[in-house]
Design an enzyme around this catalytic site. Structure first.
Site, PDB file in Angstrom:
ATOM      1  N   ASN A  86      -9.077   9.517 -13.166  1.00 29.11           N
ATOM      2  CA  ASN A  86      -8.359  10.086 -12.013  1.00 29.11           C
ATOM      3  C   ASN A  86      -6.874   9.946 -12.343  1.00 29.11           C
ATOM      4  O   ASN A  86      -6.337   8.836 -12.344  1.00 29.11           O
ATOM      5  CB  ASN A  86      -8.741   9.290 -10.772  1.00 29.11           C
ATOM      6  CG  ASN A  86      -8.349   9.933  -9.456  1.00 29.11           C
ATOM      7  OD1 ASN A  86      -8.451   9.296  -8.417  1.00 29.11           O
ATOM      8  ND2 ASN A  86      -7.933  11.187  -9.467  1.00 29.11           N
ATOM      9  N   ASN A  89      -1.495  15.336  -3.301  1.00 24.58           N
ATOM     10  CA  ASN A  89      -2.585  15.985  -4.027  1.00 24.58           C
ATOM     11  C   ASN A  89      -2.030  17.040  -4.977  1.00 24.58           C
ATOM     12  O   ASN A  89      -0.861  17.439  -4.889  1.00 24.58           O
ATOM     13  CB  ASN A  89      -3.547  16.638  -3.044  1.00 24.58           C
ATOM     14  CG  ASN A  89      -4.328  15.632  -2.229  1.00 24.58           C
ATOM     15  OD1 ASN A  89      -4.826  14.656  -2.760  1.00 24.58           O
ATOM     16  ND2 ASN A  89      -4.427  15.874  -0.926  1.00 24.58           N
ATOM     17  N   CYS A 136      -4.905   6.668  -1.805  1.00 29.09           N
ATOM     18  CA  CYS A 136      -5.637   6.943  -3.040  1.00 29.09           C
ATOM     19  C   CYS A 136      -5.953   5.606  -3.687  1.00 29.09           C
ATOM     20  O   CYS A 136      -5.042   4.885  -4.105  1.00 29.09           O
ATOM     21  CB  CYS A 136      -4.805   7.809  -3.978  1.00 29.09           C
ATOM     22  SG  CYS A 136      -5.616   8.122  -5.560  1.00 29.09           S
ATOM     23  N   GLY A 137      -7.242   5.256  -3.737  1.00 28.35           N
ATOM     24  CA  GLY A 137      -7.636   3.958  -4.266  1.00 28.35           C
ATOM     25  C   GLY A 137      -7.303   3.782  -5.728  1.00 28.35           C
ATOM     26  O   GLY A 137      -6.739   2.761  -6.144  1.00 28.35           O
ATOM     27  N   ASN A 138      -7.643   4.788  -6.557  1.00 25.82           N
ATOM     28  CA  ASN A 138      -7.276   4.710  -7.972  1.00 25.82           C
ATOM     29  C   ASN A 138      -5.761   4.738  -8.127  1.00 25.82           C
ATOM     30  O   ASN A 138      -5.195   4.074  -9.007  1.00 25.82           O
ATOM     31  CB  ASN A 138      -7.905   5.871  -8.744  1.00 25.82           C
ATOM     32  CG  ASN A 138      -9.399   5.719  -8.923  1.00 25.82           C
ATOM     33  OD1 ASN A 138      -9.907   4.617  -9.074  1.00 25.82           O
ATOM     34  ND2 ASN A 138     -10.116   6.830  -8.898  1.00 25.82           N
ATOM     35  N   GLU A 160     -12.560  16.339  -4.264  1.00 21.50           N
ATOM     36  CA  GLU A 160     -11.433  15.848  -3.467  1.00 21.50           C
ATOM     37  C   GLU A 160     -10.692  17.015  -2.826  1.00 21.50           C
ATOM     38  O   GLU A 160     -10.353  18.002  -3.498  1.00 21.50           O
ATOM     39  CB  GLU A 160     -10.459  15.055  -4.336  1.00 21.50           C
ATOM     40  CG  GLU A 160     -11.022  13.739  -4.850  1.00 21.50           C
ATOM     41  CD  GLU A 160      -9.931  12.828  -5.390  1.00 21.50           C
ATOM     42  OE1 GLU A 160      -8.978  12.550  -4.629  1.00 21.50           O
ATOM     43  OE2 GLU A 160     -10.026  12.418  -6.558  1.00 21.50           O
ATOM     44  N   ARG A 161     -10.436  16.889  -1.535  1.00 18.07           N
ATOM     45  CA  ARG A 161      -9.697  17.937  -0.825  1.00 18.07           C
ATOM     46  C   ARG A 161      -8.312  18.087  -1.464  1.00 18.07           C
ATOM     47  O   ARG A 161      -7.649  17.122  -1.817  1.00 18.07           O
ATOM     48  CB  ARG A 161      -9.556  17.580   0.670  1.00 18.07           C
ATOM     49  CG  ARG A 161      -8.879  16.269   0.901  1.00 18.07           C
ATOM     50  CD  ARG A 161      -8.716  15.891   2.351  1.00 18.07           C
ATOM     51  NE  ARG A 161      -8.076  14.584   2.390  1.00 18.07           N
ATOM     52  CZ  ARG A 161      -7.460  14.082   3.448  1.00 18.07           C
ATOM     53  NH1 ARG A 161      -7.394  14.769   4.575  1.00 18.07           N
ATOM     54  NH2 ARG A 161      -6.906  12.899   3.398  1.00 18.07           N
ATOM     55  N   CYS A 203     -12.734   8.956  -7.872  1.00 17.19           N
ATOM     56  CA  CYS A 203     -11.962   8.880  -6.626  1.00 17.19           C
ATOM     57  C   CYS A 203     -12.190   7.486  -6.070  1.00 17.19           C
ATOM     58  O   CYS A 203     -13.312   7.145  -5.678  1.00 17.19           O
ATOM     59  CB  CYS A 203     -12.421   9.948  -5.635  1.00 17.19           C
ATOM     60  SG  CYS A 203     -11.703   9.767  -3.973  1.00 17.19           S
ATOM     61  N   GLY A 204     -11.146   6.665  -6.057  1.00 14.40           N
ATOM     62  CA  GLY A 204     -11.313   5.268  -5.679  1.00 14.40           C
ATOM     63  C   GLY A 204     -11.806   5.085  -4.257  1.00 14.40           C
ATOM     64  O   GLY A 204     -12.766   4.342  -4.006  1.00 14.40           O
ATOM     65  N   THR A 205     -11.159   5.749  -3.300  1.00 18.49           N
ATOM     66  CA  THR A 205     -11.623   5.619  -1.921  1.00 18.49           C
ATOM     67  C   THR A 205     -12.996   6.258  -1.758  1.00 18.49           C
ATOM     68  O   THR A 205     -13.807   5.802  -0.952  1.00 18.49           O
ATOM     69  CB  THR A 205     -10.620   6.246  -0.945  1.00 18.49           C
ATOM     70  OG1 THR A 205     -10.347   7.607  -1.335  1.00 18.49           O
ATOM     71  CG2 THR A 205      -9.318   5.455  -0.906  1.00 18.49           C
TER      72      THR A 205
END
Length: 288
Positions: free
Chosen positions: A15, A75, A84-86, A217-218, A226-228
């Site tokens: 990511n 984005n 964004c987790g990552n 991912e939107r 995608c981390g989250t």
């Protein structure tokens, strides 16, 4: 007229992000400029941008007083996202490697649009406390190319919205064509990332759950990770599995392996995400 800005390219399990140092909060990017930077054929190429700005230099009302640094995540289409987790791990890696912050003497606090996130080192690299989460059991049907019929999805909010769909077999997951955006009915007010998951067999080994996941991912499209979304997927499967489900999970995504833990804090259950973060290269780019 063009302006040259410094950047660093980084990623967390594939990511990837264009990191833009802007400590004084002077860099204003249009949606088109973000899209140009992240374009994989005509730009640097990434799933999004991370602007590194001191919280004190943000407009009034946007600052996070308990965190020196704010992660302005956009984005690939230029739209702003809550979290964004990552990205938080890559952001932390950049701060530490650049000498702008330390994480070894105390946890590192990073401001986001979903509040302040706390990071520590972990066996996989960095671990971020994503905070409280919410499960929404409202009926959502998900249509995707490669699925024979629409499937029910479970809403999970981990600071940003997700809809998680359970599939019955790895072959179904592999057959998905996520070049086309899945259709949600009804569509959540702010859209959602959509995750498709398959449990491992057995689901739990040694007290640790295991699943595979792909994500759309939107504002981006399918990403390698995608981390989250990883956290949301583990939470969804844990919810479906019931009271005996474990609080620790391993999630296999196309870009690698990530860890998820659920821990009890004073304000309720928190979900934590762990994984690697890599800085690839640095340079300068001209912005039109």
């Amino acid at each position: 007229m063009t302006r040259t800005v410094a950047f660093t390219k980084g990623h967390g399990t594939g990511n990837d992000f264009v990191i833009l140092p802007d400590p004084d909060g002077e860099l204003v990017l249009s949606d088109d400029q973000v899209a140009a930077l992240t374009d994989r054929r005509f730009g640097i190429g990434a799933d999004g941008t991370l602007r590194v700005v001191r919280s004190a230099n943000l407009p009034e009302g946007a600052a996070t007083p308990d965190a020196e640094w704010f992660m302005d995540y956009r984005n690939a289409d230029g739209s702003a996202a809550e979290m964004c987790g990552n990205g938080t791990r890559v952001f932390a890696k950049y701060l530490v490697e650049s000498g702008l912050a330390s994480i070894d003497d105390a946890p590192l606090r990073i401001g986001t649009r979903a509040g302040t996130k706390v990071l520590t080192r972990s066996a996989l690299g960095f671990e971020v406390d994503l905070g409280l989460f919410a499960v929404d059991e409202s009926d959502v049907l998900v249509r995707a190319r490669g699925l024979d019929v629409p499937r029910p999805g479970l809403g999970i909010d981990v600071g940003n919205p997700h809809v998680v769909v359970a599939l019955g077999a790895a072959a179904e997951l592999d057959a998905l064509d996520l070049a086309l955006q899945p259709v949600l009915s009804p569509l959540p007010p702010h859209g959602a990332n959509v995750e498709f998951v398959v449990p491992a067999d057995p689901l739990v080994t040694g007290g640790v759950g295991a699943i595979r996941m792909r994500v759309f991912e939107r504002g981006v499209g399918e990403t390698l990770s995608c981390g989250t979304g990883v956290a949301a997927s583990a939470l969804a499967v844990r919810h479906w599995a019931g009271a005996a489900a474990p609080d620790e999970w391993i999630v296999d995504v196309p870009g690698g392996i990530l860890g998820v833990r659920i821990v009890e804090e004073r304000d309720g259950s928190h979900v934590l995400l762990s994984g690697p973060a890599t800085l690839v290269y640095s340079g300068e780019v001209a912005l039109a």
